[in-house]
Write a protein that holds these residues in place. Structure first.
Motif, PDB file in Angstrom:
ATOM      1  N   ALA A 110      35.883  13.901 -13.446  1.00 26.53           N
ATOM      2  CA  ALA A 110      36.386  15.410 -12.974  1.00 26.53           C
ATOM      3  C   ALA A 110      37.882  15.058 -12.222  1.00 26.53           C
ATOM      4  O   ALA A 110      38.717  15.979 -12.552  1.00 26.53           O
ATOM      5  CB  ALA A 110      35.536  15.983 -11.884  1.00 26.53           C
ATOM      6  N   GLU A 114      41.108  16.998 -13.823  1.00 23.87           N
ATOM      7  CA  GLU A 114      42.098  17.855 -12.886  1.00 23.87           C
ATOM      8  C   GLU A 114      43.426  17.524 -12.878  1.00 23.87           C
ATOM      9  O   GLU A 114      44.609  18.300 -12.885  1.00 23.87           O
ATOM     10  CB  GLU A 114      41.425  17.630 -11.436  1.00 23.87           C
ATOM     11  N   PHE A 125      35.145  19.539 -12.348  1.00 23.47           N
ATOM     12  CA  PHE A 125      33.765  19.054 -12.115  1.00 23.47           C
ATOM     13  C   PHE A 125      32.817  19.494 -13.008  1.00 23.47           C
ATOM     14  O   PHE A 125      32.122  18.740 -13.543  1.00 23.47           O
ATOM     15  CB  PHE A 125      33.548  19.169 -10.554  1.00 23.47           C
ATOM     16  N   ALA A 128      32.897  18.015 -16.383  1.00 21.22           N
ATOM     17  CA  ALA A 128      32.598  16.415 -16.495  1.00 21.22           C
ATOM     18  C   ALA A 128      31.130  16.420 -16.235  1.00 21.22           C
ATOM     19  O   ALA A 128      30.314  15.561 -16.786  1.00 21.22           O
ATOM     20  CB  ALA A 128      33.091  15.834 -15.249  1.00 21.22           C
ATOM     21  N   TYR A 193      32.204  17.930  -3.888  1.00 21.68           N
ATOM     22  CA  TYR A 193      31.595  18.683  -5.115  1.00 21.68           C
ATOM     23  C   TYR A 193      30.059  19.196  -4.565  1.00 21.68           C
ATOM     24  O   TYR A 193      29.426  20.009  -5.407  1.00 21.68           O
ATOM     25  CB  TYR A 193      31.298  17.769  -6.249  1.00 21.68           C
TER      26      TYR A 193
END
Length: 755
Positions: A110, A114, A125, A128, A193
């Motif tokens: 992630a 990014e 995220f 991923a 997250y």
């Protein structure tokens, strides 16, 4: 990892100068884990470790290297390292090492997306997650998602403690630095997250499983609310499967999806009056057996059922499994319980002494209050206990004292202090125990999670000697059994053999019963005890074996000086020990916490201790403690508390089982209260509803502590001979303390000798 790389790592480690391997790193901790400067401080630390970090263990090296690279900002390199670690375990069991590699790989991927593709972190995220999670099978995905969903607060405290530990020292050794980076990553990643997970997990579960969350099942006079989860992707939805049922009060116990990951249909059904959101008032115990049996019959009629049902249960839901088994529904093929509740045995009483915790439990489960409401958590329960204790009002008013109102359920329970027909009607009768012919697994712990399990196991064996019933007991409490055994419990470091995934073991046993899989090796016999200190398990056909030698020790209070002794022979002189407890003194209003399992000092609160001689050789003990107390009490009743310790040669005290409380007037039986004869010598004999197994080291001693119950979170027995619920401080404490004299024929005994 190739053999060449592995050899390179080993040679590289050996080639490093000692100053590198023993390197300290300068470190000035930030104020706390949420300090805006914390990320920069940790990034700087990781960047300085990476160039010199090595480890001879390839798995440990790659796992720690991934963390160091992630925290240092080398996200792409971290993803490659985690991928290498996952590749090393291709085709091997999906264990904790691989789970962590997937977690770190997901976060590294992630952060890489990014940075490289200029995505927002939420989008990166999600991408991923969709790359790494769908290829996993159901069990693997469930394990990884469970670790992803662990709350950030769980990981914040270790970081805070580490910051405080190293504050002001200026530096920290490499091993501690790497561990801190690992802890920091666990916290920092999850707070990044945590808010993004719910929709991703929901979509993934919807793809993998067929879930019905609002099922209603008609039973006689009511409707039962339930949820049903079936495997979707890994198993053809048209294939009929065995079902695992949990019948519960608590939505937090809903493990239907976990059962589905194991290849079963998972069903969680809620007791009459309760809904899946935790709302609705329930009247515990009354209808559970007939309702659970009706749910089992309903399951067997569904097209997705192969006609076989097994029940899971912990605590109350463990009781519900036994309540259903006594009804003998045809489709019920096994029950597997962890620390099952036994009404009138271990709840709402222990040793026939009511516990204040029953009020809190009744309010949560019988009042209609949601399990998610904050009112329960916000109540100052210790302060409320202390206020009632200091006032000394009758226990009949404990509901009003703690809740500010009457509880019909609590009042009903208080009306039945003996194990009378009210309680017995909820439990299998001797005839019903004799008819339970399905396999049974019971799991319990030495530290407060065994009384119900012992009762069900022993009664089943007593009335059906050939019963296929298995008991597993180790050094755990109720929480560690449910949530997973940790390396240490209340100051005691568990043996490696005691670190067991108990919920996982239960599924393995169910696979054996329902799918023909191999029986778990740990369950070799009917009774399986973890021998603390020996780091091994003892397997035996019964808790009590008549041929086993008993270690009998007399309570010797004949010495004029020094501590009271535990003696292998009857003391020559009369007992001189006296215990005096002023029940009117309520200055000790603080509720004591759970006793430490390993400590430097004995808990002698309102108690007297007897110390054995040093053991000449290693000695194993196991089973239940029996006691015959030769005493003269000053009143017609008293509530005892019994603890057994090993005092090591180094002076530490190891608690061998959870302290056992009992009301003396019920000693040896539960149904009839037989008052003591105040001022007369008499015997109080009982068997503790506790079990233990321990290898006592040569040079250590056994220490027995016997006390009088006087706690703010328990019913107080003043010994007047009246109903204890009616006793008050003003009327029944008396002008003198409660006194007990111990005579020379008092003894305790426990099984000893290795097989």
């Amino acid at each position: 990892m190739s053999g060449r790389l592995r050899r390179g790592l080993l040679l590289g480690l050996l080639a490093l100068p000692a100053w590198v391997r023993a390197l300290d790193f300068g470190f000035q901790p930030p104020r706390d884990p949420d300090d805006v400067a914390a990320a920069g401080v940790m990034r700087d630390l990781a960047q300085r470790i990476v160039p010199v970090y090595q480890d001879a263990d390839p798995d440990a090296y790659l796992a720690s290297l991934t963390a160091l690279q992630l925290v240092s900002g080398a996200h792409a390199a971290a993803f490659d390292s985690s991928k290498s670690l996952r590749s090393r375990h291709q085709g091997k069991p999906f264990d904790a090492v691989v789970e962590r590699a997937v977690l770190d790989g997901l976060y590294a991927r992630a952060r890489t997306l990014e940075g490289n593709e200029r995505l927002g972190f939420a989008a990166a995220f999600a991408r991923a997650f969709q790359e790494l999670i769908p290829p996993l099978d159901n069990a693997q995905a469930t394990a990884v998602i469970a670790r992803l969903e662990a709350p950030p607060a769980q990981f914040r405290e270790p970081v805070r403690q580490a910051f405080e530990r190293w504050r002001g020292r200026g530096s920290l050794p490499q091993a501690d630095a790497v561990a801190l980076v690992r802890d920091w990553l666990a916290y920092e990643s999850r707070r990044s997250y945590a808010a993004l997970l719910p929709p991703l997990v929901a979509a993934e579960n919807a793809r993998r499983y067929l879930a019905q969350t609002e099922v209603t099942i008609p039973v006689r006079g009511a409707v039962i609310h339930a949820s049903v989860v079936r495997p979707g992707r890994a198993t053809d939805a048209a294939i009929a499967l065995p079902t695992l049922l949990r019948f519960t009060l608590d939505p937090a116990e809903d493990d239907a999806r976990r059962s589905a990951t194991k290849g079963y249909v998972g069903v969680t059904a809620y007791v009459r009056g309760r809904t899946a959101d935790g709302r609705g008032a329930a009247w515990p115990f009354v209808h559970d057996g007939e309702d659970a049996a009706a749910v089992i019959d309903w399951i067997a009629r569904q097209p997705w059922s192969d006609g076989r049902v097994a029940m899971l249960g912990d605590g109350y839901s463990g009781y519900a499994a036994w309540a259903a088994a006594r009804r003998r529904p045809a489709a019920l093929k096994a029950i597997a319980t962890i620390a099952p509740m036994a009404p009138g045995i271990d709840f709402p009483v222990g040793g026939q002494i009511f516990r204040n915790e029953m009020v809190r439990w009744a309010e949560k489960h019988a009042s209609g209050e949601s399990a998610d409401d904050g009112a329960q958590a916000d109540k100052p329960w210790p302060a409320l206990n202390a206020r009632w204790y200091r006032r000394g009002s009758a226990y009949w008013d404990i509901d009003r004292a703690l809740l500010g109102k009457r509880s019909r359920l609590v009042r009903t329970w208080l009306t039945h202090p003996s194990h009378d027909r009210y309680w017995r009607k909820f439990l299998p009768s001797p005839k019903q125990f004799a008819q339970i012919d399905i396999p049974v697994l019971g799991i319990a712990g030495y530290y407060g999670a065994e009384a119900g399990a012992l009762y069900f196991h022993e009664e089943h064996r007593r009335h059906r000697p050939q019963a296929d019933t298995t008991l597993l007991v180790g050094p755990w409490d109720a929480e560690s059994i449910r949530l997973g055994t940790a390396p240490a419990l209340r100051g005691y470091t568990l043996d490696a053999s005691a670190r067991v995934d108990l919920p996982g073991l239960r599924y393995q046993w169910l696979d054996h019963v329902l799918k023909g899989a191999r029986k778990p090796a740990l369950l070799q016999d009917r009774v399986n005890l973890q021998v603390m200190g020996a780091d091994r398990w003892r397997h035996q056909p019964a808790l009590e074996a008549p041929a086993r030698p008993l270690l009998r020790l007399y309570l010797d209070a004949s010495r004029r000086d020094g501590p009271h002794r535990l003696s292998p022979s009857v003391p020559a002189g009369p007992g001189r020990a006296r215990l005096s407890v002023d029940l009117a003194d309520r200055r000790d209003a603080q509720t004591p916490g759970p006793d430490a399992l390993r400590s430097k000092q004995l808990n002698r609160r309102n108690a007297i201790a007897f110390v054995g001689e040093p053991l000449a050789a290693d000695t194993e003990i196991d089973g239940r403690l029996r006691a015959s107390l030769d005493i003269t009490p000053s009143r017609q009743d008293l509530d005892l508390n019994v603890s057994l310790y090993e005092q090591t040669a180094g002076g530490d005290f190891l608690l061998l089982f959870e302290p056992y409380d009992l009301r003396a007037s019920y000693a040896g039986h539960r149904t009839y209260r037989r008052l003591l004869r105040a001022g007369e010598r008499q015997t109080v004999a009982f068997t503790a509803e506790r079990v233990t197994a321990r290898k006592l080291a040569a040079g250590s001693r056994l220490v027995l502590v016997v006390g009088i119950n006087k706690r703010p979170d328990r019913q107080i027995n003043h010994g007047s001979g009246k109903d204890v619920n009616s006793e008050t401080l003003a009327e029944d404490a008396g002008g003198r303390p409660l006194r007990v004299r111990w005579h020379e024929r008092s003894f305790v005994e426990i099984a000893t000798g290795a097989r």
